[in-house]
Design a protein around this motif. Structure first.
Motif, PDB file in Angstrom:
ATOM      1  N   ARG A   1       0.693  -0.938  -0.865  1.00 20.90           N
ATOM      2  CA  ARG A   1      -0.128  -0.150   0.082  1.00 20.90           C
ATOM      3  C   ARG A   1       1.206   1.498   0.321  1.00 20.90           C
ATOM      4  N   ILE A   2       0.488   2.868  -0.933  1.00 25.36           N
ATOM      5  CA  ILE A   2       1.726   3.751  -0.437  1.00 25.36           C
ATOM      6  C   ILE A   2       0.405   4.978  -0.144  1.00 25.36           C
ATOM      7  N   SER A   3       1.232   5.829   0.742  1.00 25.43           N
ATOM      8  CA  SER A   3      -0.063   7.438   0.238  1.00 25.43           C
ATOM      9  C   SER A   3      -0.758   7.813  -0.320  1.00 25.43           C
ATOM     10  N   ASP A   4      -0.531   8.318   0.340  1.00 24.11           N
ATOM     11  CA  ASP A   4      -1.189   9.713  -0.540  1.00 24.11           C
ATOM     12  C   ASP A   4      -0.927  10.490  -1.297  1.00 24.11           C
ATOM     13  N   ASP A   5      -1.082  10.566  -2.308  1.00 28.45           N
ATOM     14  CA  ASP A   5       0.275  11.251  -3.296  1.00 28.45           C
ATOM     15  C   ASP A   5      -0.266  12.570  -3.239  1.00 28.45           C
ATOM     16  N   VAL A   6       1.472  13.111  -2.827  1.00 28.94           N
ATOM     17  CA  VAL A   6       1.718  14.442  -2.593  1.00 28.94           C
ATOM     18  C   VAL A   6       1.661  15.598  -3.871  1.00 28.94           C
ATOM     19  N   THR A   7       1.132  16.199  -4.116  1.00 25.19           N
ATOM     20  CA  THR A   7       1.256  16.830  -5.500  1.00 25.19           C
ATOM     21  C   THR A   7       1.735  18.490  -5.177  1.00 25.19           C
ATOM     22  N   GLN A   8       2.164  18.916  -4.098  1.00 19.98           N
ATOM     23  CA  GLN A   8       2.196  20.149  -3.708  1.00 19.98           C
ATOM     24  C   GLN A   8       3.330  20.840  -3.059  1.00 19.98           C
ATOM     25  N   GLY A   9       3.561  19.668  -2.012  1.00 21.82           N
ATOM     26  CA  GLY A   9       3.889  20.084  -0.906  1.00 21.82           C
ATOM     27  C   GLY A   9       5.279  19.050  -0.699  1.00 21.82           C
ATOM     28  N   PHE A  10       6.294  18.882   0.442  1.00 23.59           N
ATOM     29  CA  PHE A  10       7.445  18.678   0.838  1.00 23.59           C
ATOM     30  C   PHE A  10       7.610  17.123   0.793  1.00 23.59           C
ATOM     31  N   GLY A  11       6.402  16.421   0.786  1.00 20.33           N
ATOM     32  CA  GLY A  11       6.543  14.771   0.545  1.00 20.33           C
ATOM     33  C   GLY A  11       5.843  14.934   2.170  1.00 20.33           C
ATOM     34  N   PRO A  12       5.425  13.356   2.609  1.00 26.95           N
ATOM     35  CA  PRO A  12       6.322  11.969   3.034  1.00 26.95           C
ATOM     36  C   PRO A  12       5.366  10.996   1.889  1.00 26.95           C
ATOM     37  N   GLU A  13       5.727  10.835   1.314  1.00 21.93           N
ATOM     38  CA  GLU A  13       4.976   9.226   0.561  1.00 21.93           C
ATOM     39  C   GLU A  13       5.566   8.152   0.896  1.00 21.93           C
ATOM     40  N   GLN A  14       4.770   7.031   1.669  1.00 22.89           N
ATOM     41  CA  GLN A  14       4.994   5.853   2.028  1.00 22.89           C
ATOM     42  C   GLN A  14       4.820   4.767   1.497  1.00 22.89           C
ATOM     43  N   PHE A  15       5.286   3.975   1.481  1.00 23.83           N
ATOM     44  CA  PHE A  15       5.094   2.551   1.094  1.00 23.83           C
ATOM     45  C   PHE A  15       4.604   1.431   1.986  1.00 23.83           C
ATOM     46  N   LEU A  16       4.157   0.607   2.535  1.00 23.03           N
ATOM     47  CA  LEU A  16       4.759  -0.560   3.338  1.00 23.03           C
ATOM     48  C   LEU A  16       3.498  -1.899   2.454  1.00 23.03           C
ATOM     49  N   LEU A  17       4.859  -2.728   2.793  1.00 19.62           N
ATOM     50  CA  LEU A  17       4.267  -4.107   2.736  1.00 19.62           C
ATOM     51  C   LEU A  17       4.767  -4.764   4.006  1.00 19.62           C
ATOM     52  N   LYS A  18       3.986  -5.676   4.418  1.00 15.54           N
ATOM     53  CA  LYS A  18       3.567  -6.504   5.973  1.00 15.54           C
ATOM     54  C   LYS A  18       4.552  -8.067   5.482  1.00 15.54           C
ATOM     55  N   LYS A  19       4.165  -8.878   3.903  1.00 15.85           N
ATOM     56  CA  LYS A  19       4.408  -9.903   4.330  1.00 15.85           C
ATOM     57  C   LYS A  19       5.722  -9.905   3.464  1.00 15.85           C
ATOM     58  N   ALA A  20       6.863 -10.182   2.986  1.00 15.41           N
ATOM     59  CA  ALA A  20       7.590  -9.654   1.521  1.00 15.41           C
ATOM     60  C   ALA A  20       7.259 -11.206   0.958  1.00 15.41           C
ATOM     61  N   ILE A  21       7.146 -11.839  -0.468  1.00 12.58           N
ATOM     62  CA  ILE A  21       7.552 -12.762  -1.387  1.00 12.58           C
ATOM     63  C   ILE A  21       8.661 -12.985  -1.436  1.00 12.58           C
ATOM     64  N   LYS A  22       9.183 -13.809  -2.293  1.00 18.81           N
ATOM     65  CA  LYS A  22      10.192 -14.148  -2.952  1.00 18.81           C
ATOM     66  C   LYS A  22      10.392 -13.425  -3.853  1.00 18.81           C
ATOM     67  N   GLY A  23      12.047 -12.485  -4.139  1.00 19.41           N
ATOM     68  CA  GLY A  23      11.934 -12.607  -4.922  1.00 19.41           C
ATOM     69  C   GLY A  23      12.476 -11.257  -5.258  1.00 19.41           C
ATOM     70  N   LYS A  24      12.891 -10.058  -6.361  1.00 20.51           N
ATOM     71  CA  LYS A  24      13.229  -8.603  -6.310  1.00 20.51           C
ATOM     72  C   LYS A  24      12.508  -7.959  -6.662  1.00 20.51           C
ATOM     73  N   TYR A  25      12.555  -6.581  -5.620  1.00 17.27           N
ATOM     74  CA  TYR A  25      11.722  -5.610  -5.163  1.00 17.27           C
ATOM     75  C   TYR A  25      13.061  -4.390  -5.920  1.00 17.27           C
ATOM     76  N   LYS A  26      12.112  -3.694  -6.438  1.00 21.88           N
ATOM     77  CA  LYS A  26      12.510  -2.274  -7.094  1.00 21.88           C
ATOM     78  C   LYS A  26      12.519  -0.905  -7.035  1.00 21.88           C
ATOM     79  N   ILE A  27      13.196  -0.353  -5.597  1.00 24.23           N
ATOM     80  CA  ILE A  27      12.972   1.534  -5.856  1.00 24.23           C
ATOM     81  C   ILE A  27      13.171   2.412  -6.627  1.00 24.23           C
TER      82      ILE A  27
END
Length: 971
Positions: free
Chosen positions: A888-914
């Motif tokens: 899940r990702i937080s609300d899109d901040v289009t006018q300010g300083f952020g922040p934006e956040q991503f959360l994942l409770k349980k990771a599955i096997k494999g590669k994650y790209k940021i």
């Protein structure tokens, strides 16, 4: 769809008003494409001089030839004991006077109104005796006019008071007017320098007046006037008050009968070699030092170099006044880095007395330090904090020398003598007298105060060490009544209070409001509509008072709406996050090619596993099983909740060693080295002496923050952190109270784990912008970095208990999505160190996650996007806010300083790209490219939490592009 706003560009003008300050005024656009589109069209200057007091009123019209709206910053220093006492900007073609407002509140109102595309104006005092006005907007193909006035006490130089106004300008001005009036002068003023040969004084009714009016005029000379001072004449002024009392001011010449100072033979020189010290007058400083050495002849001198550290330089033995080696050393000093006064100590330099050559601005650390020997502070820079330099000097019986506004001869006279002191006024009818009793004076002396009797005769006492040597009588019945002495008195009182600005903050603020003058705690603001004055509860200027009163009587309902107490939102968000966390996201069904033979049953597959083989050979991921197969696995005692990091261990025997290895596994986070592609970096990387190449290139990029950021990052990556940090700290010297620059620094300091300085920087931003939620959050996280966990919790909680203007709250969207996990992270990791009694228990939820990514940036009105792509190739971003595996990702901040956040409770096997995507920027300022910080946490709020961080810059909008790869890791 993302909403984009019209682009605003910022210009900077140096409006310089004291001797040696340079051009007046100079417009700069920085790297903006509109750098030649703002021109000074009209300049009208009115100068009024009464004795040694001068009032200067400058009216400046700037025209914008471009096809877009521009925002204006006009930054300028003023002389010692001088402040802005009048400010106006044009509203609907007519100048409107400003009114006083608390400084932070003025900025908050300005930015709230600015987002509505309305025309506010603000002028504020920034670090030192420097002032900044912000004008928004300067309309496309249009113009804006600003008027600024200030009172100034002139300095005596060779028995004459001198008024100096720099006027040299690089371009023609369409309309130029200059008028000077000198009142009650005993002699005709002497023109030392004038912008035009025809400028001359004529007398009319005891007023000397000179005027000049030109079109398409390019002034190449300044205005300098000498005003002879009669030896025995006391010039005095009063202003009547409603209660019958009067403000008074007087100046006179004093026969000081000074005594020579006896200097120690062991002198320490603390030479500020920070980047901002390039603006000091080193030639004048060296001439001043030479006079002192030539008088003493034989000295032992220790030199220390001060920037972000105090480095012991060289020791010099001066014999028979020969100081050529020391002079050459000082003339070849390299200036770089910010300034940190807290590093000053007496153990680095062993001396009896010290000379501190600096501007009084500690940009990279506190301005307080432990010292118990006399320090003589010398300022030769127009951009100086006089209050700090005076405070340092007075602490241990030193002196402050204003070398910027005095000649070398007079400055040397001041430091080399024990002078007569002002010991106060005998008469009990006078109070609030400044300067304070005990102040040393030189030949010219000025005093101000409040007399309860309008025509009182006041007796002024002078002497040494409390003993009266002689007296002077001041007869207020002979004083002139043609000047706003109350503002001059207020300036003098504020100068005294600013010796301890923190302790006297409330008094400084109240005086600024009462007398409508700009202080460190009070600004002046202009609003466009009367309704805005009602809305923000600001008493308007006189011309709008009737309309304002009528609206107030009618109960006008245009009230400021604010979003108060975010705790309820946080409770809702905490419940939402907990419910999300409880969800056992079903695995994504994958399709695989079917073999010719029937598939082996799950039970057969499980029975075929050989105990003791490698863990990765013995695993069967639940994500790769059908629901029916998953049920079989579950029946064998393997549930999804037993996965330590998102895997299903298919070995029902649950080999103990295997489980321990698996639970201790932490993926390696690989951060990408995002290198600058600027031409100067190519030259530095190819150089055999990168630091010298940096110094050589700096003259072309001296005001470009990204230059210092890029070069500092290069040295840090090369494991030369000392050099990198020094170069990075130079950013603090580029702007006065510039929150964008300081946010840039804070992110980089956090990345390189310079936590004490990160704390200092974030506290500065909080002081400047207490109306931003991000200011408290950044400061709280810096406190956490410095292991001050309770204070960190308290400041994070303040984000939820403060109130915000609706405009700013809308800009920040729902910041509780970020604050709730951060509060709970503190509790999860440091519960034993925390008192939770003040925290609402409903926001305390246990929500550890395998992956958390947070992104911040340093500039308002900017849209940066966070993208996280999981092993299934699904990208979580603003238009896909939840993913199949539970991201899940937080609300899109289009006018300010952020922040934006991503959360994942349980990771599955494999590669994650940021990745990040610079979607757009609705402003362009002197801070240049946007600075972005990305933090990646694994096992957030668990006992094995790890973090990596990267800070980089981007000024290239890439809508619909591939984004920038920040980091990746593999479970």
């Amino acid at each position: 769809m993302k909403k984009l706003f019209s682009i605003l560009f910022i210009f900077v003008a140096l409006f310089q008003s004291a001797k040696v300050f340079g051009q007046f005024p100079r417009i700069e656009i920085g790297s903006c494409p509109d750098q030649n589109s703002v021109v000074l069209q009209n300049m009208d200057i009115q100068v009024e001089i009464f004795g040694n007091l001068a009032k200067t009123t400058s009216t400046l019209t700037f025209s914008n030839t471009s096809s877009r709206n521009l925002e204006g910053n006009l930054v300028f220093p003023l002389p010692e004991n001088t402040t802005i006492s009048g400010y106006a900007i044009d509203i609907n073609g007519k100048l409107r006077n400003a009114v006083p407002v608390t400084k932070a509140r003025a900025v908050e109102i300005f930015e709230s109104i600015q987002k509505q595309n309305v025309d506010p104006g603000i002028i504020e005092k920034v670090e030192g005796n420097n002032f900044r006005t912000r004008i928004s907007p300067i309309p496309a193909k249009g113009s804006r006019t600003v008027q600024i006035s200030y009172y100034q006490e002139l300095k005596l130089n060779n028995s004459v008071y001198q008024y100096h106004l720099p006027l040299s300008y690089s371009s023609k001005i369409a309309k130029f007017n200059l008028t000077t009036k000198v009142y009650q002068a005993s002699e005709k003023p002497q023109l030392v320098e004038s912008p035009d040969g025809s400028y001359n004084f004529s007398e009319n009714s005891n007023v000397y007046e000179a005027s000049l009016s030109k079109t398409d005029f390019k002034p190449t000379q300044s205005l300098t006037i000498n005003l002879p001072k009669p030896a025995n004449k006391i010039e005095s002024f009063v202003q009547k008050n409603l209660d019958g009392s009067v403000y008074f001011y007087a100046n006179m010449l004093i026969d000081t009968k000074s005594q020579p100072k006896v200097w120690s033979k062991n002198i320490g020189i603390i030479w500020d070699n920070s980047l901002s010290s390039l603006k000091r007058d080193h030639k004048k400083e060296i001439e001043f030092l030479g006079k002192l050495i030539n008088q003493q002849k034989n000295l032992n001198i220790e030199v220390g170099l001060l920037n972000i550290t105090l480095e012991k330089g060289k020791s010099f033995q001066i014999k028979n006044g020969d100081w050529s080696e020391l002079k050459k050393y000082l003339e070849t000093i390299v200036y770089d880095g910010g300034t940190n006064y807290s590093k000053i100590n007496s153990t680095t330099l062993n001396a009896d007395e010290y000379l501190l050559f600096s501007d009084g601005i500690s940009s990279f650390g506190a301005n307080q330090f432990s010292f118990h020997k006399p320090i003589y502070t010398i300022s030769s820079s127009p951009i100086s904090n006089f209050g700090v330099l005076k405070m340092i000097a007075q602490k241990d019986y030193g002196k402050f020398i204003n070398l910027n506004e005095n000649s070398v001869e007079k400055a040397f006279e001041q430091i080399n003598q024990n002078n007569i002191q002002f010991l106060g006024i005998i008469n009990n009818v006078a109070g609030e007298v400044y300067p304070m009793s005990g102040t040393e004076i030189t030949q010219d002396f000025s005093v101000s105060g409040i007399s309860q009797v309008a025509n009182a005769k006041l007796t002024l006492m002078f002497g040494r060490n409390g003993k009266v040597d002689f007296q002077k009588e001041l007869d207020l019945s002979k004083a002139s009544q043609s000047f706003e002495i109350s503002k001059v008195w207020a300036q003098n009182k504020i100068s005294y209070l600013e010796l301890n600005a923190t302790q006297n903050k409330t008094d400084i603020e109240e005086i600024g409001k009462q007398f409508s003058i700009v202080t460190a705690n009070t600004s002046l603001i202009v609003l466009e509509n009367v309704a805005d004055y009602v809305k923000y509860k600001i008493n308007p200027p006189a011309e709008l008072q009737n309309e304002y009163n009528q609206l107030m009587k009618q109960g006008f309902e245009n009230k400021e709406t604010r979003k108060a107490d975010l705790v309820n939102n946080a409770i809702i968000k905490a419940k939402e996050l907990k419910e999300w966390w409880k969800i056992d996201f079903k695995p994504v069904k994958q399709k695989y090619p079917k073999p010719v033979a029937d598939s082996t049953s799950v039970n057969e597959m499980l029975q075929g596993i050989v105990p003791g083989v490698q863990a990765d050979m013995a695993e069967v991921s639940l994500e790769r099983l059908s629901d029916a197969e998953a049920e079989v696995v579950t029946a064998q005692g393997i549930t999804r909740s037993q996965r330590s990091i998102g895997y299903a261990n298919a070995n029902v025997a649950s080999d103990k060693k295997m489980k321990e290895d698996e639970s201790s596994f932490v993926p390696e986070i690989k951060m990408v080295n995002i290198k600058s592609d600027k031409e100067y970096m190519k030259l530095i990387e190819a150089s055999k002496n990168p630091y010298q190449t940096y110094l050589d290139l700096r003259k072309d990029y001296n005001e470009t923050p990204s230059f210092y950021f890029d070069v500092a990052s290069y040295f840090i990556q090369k494991k030369d952190k000392v050099t990198g940090l020094k170069i990075l700290s130079s950013i603090a010297d580029l702007g006065l109270e510039d929150a964008e620059l300081y946010k840039m620094l804070a992110y980089k300091l956090k990345e390189i784990e310079e936590y004490p300085t990160e704390l200092f920087i974030t506290k500065k931003v909080l002081d400047w912008r207490p109306f931003d939620a991000q200011s408290y959050r950044d400061y709280a996280l810096a406190l956490q970095d410095n292991q001050r966990y309770q204070e960190a919790l308290d400041n994070l909680y303040k984000v939820l208990t403060n109130d915000y203007s609706v405009e700013i709250a809308n800009r920040d969207r729902d910041i509780t999505e970020i604050i709730v996990p951060e509060i709970n992270n503190l509790v999860a990791l440091h519960r034993k160190d925390l008192n939770l009694s003040a925290i609402n228990k409903d926001i305390l939820v246990d929500i550890p996650v395998d992956i958390r990514v947070v992104m911040n940036w340093n500039k308002d009105m900017t849209d940066i996007d966070l993208w996280v792509t999981d092993p299934n190739g699904e990208k979580c971003f603003y238009s896909n806010k939840t993913t199949a595996i539970g991201g899940r990702i937080s609300d899109d901040v289009t006018q300010g300083f952020g922040p934006e956040q991503f959360l994942l409770k349980k990771a599955i096997k494999g590669k994650y790209k940021i990745q990040t995507n610079f979607f757009g920027e609705n402003q362009m300022s002197i801070s240049g490219a946007t600075t972005i910080s990305a933090e990646i946490y694994l096992f957030y709020s668990s006992g094995k939490q790890v973090k990596k961080m990267i800070t980089f810059q981007n000024d290239n909008p890439d809508r619909g592009g591939d984004g920038i790869l920040v980091g990746e890791f593999e479970f």
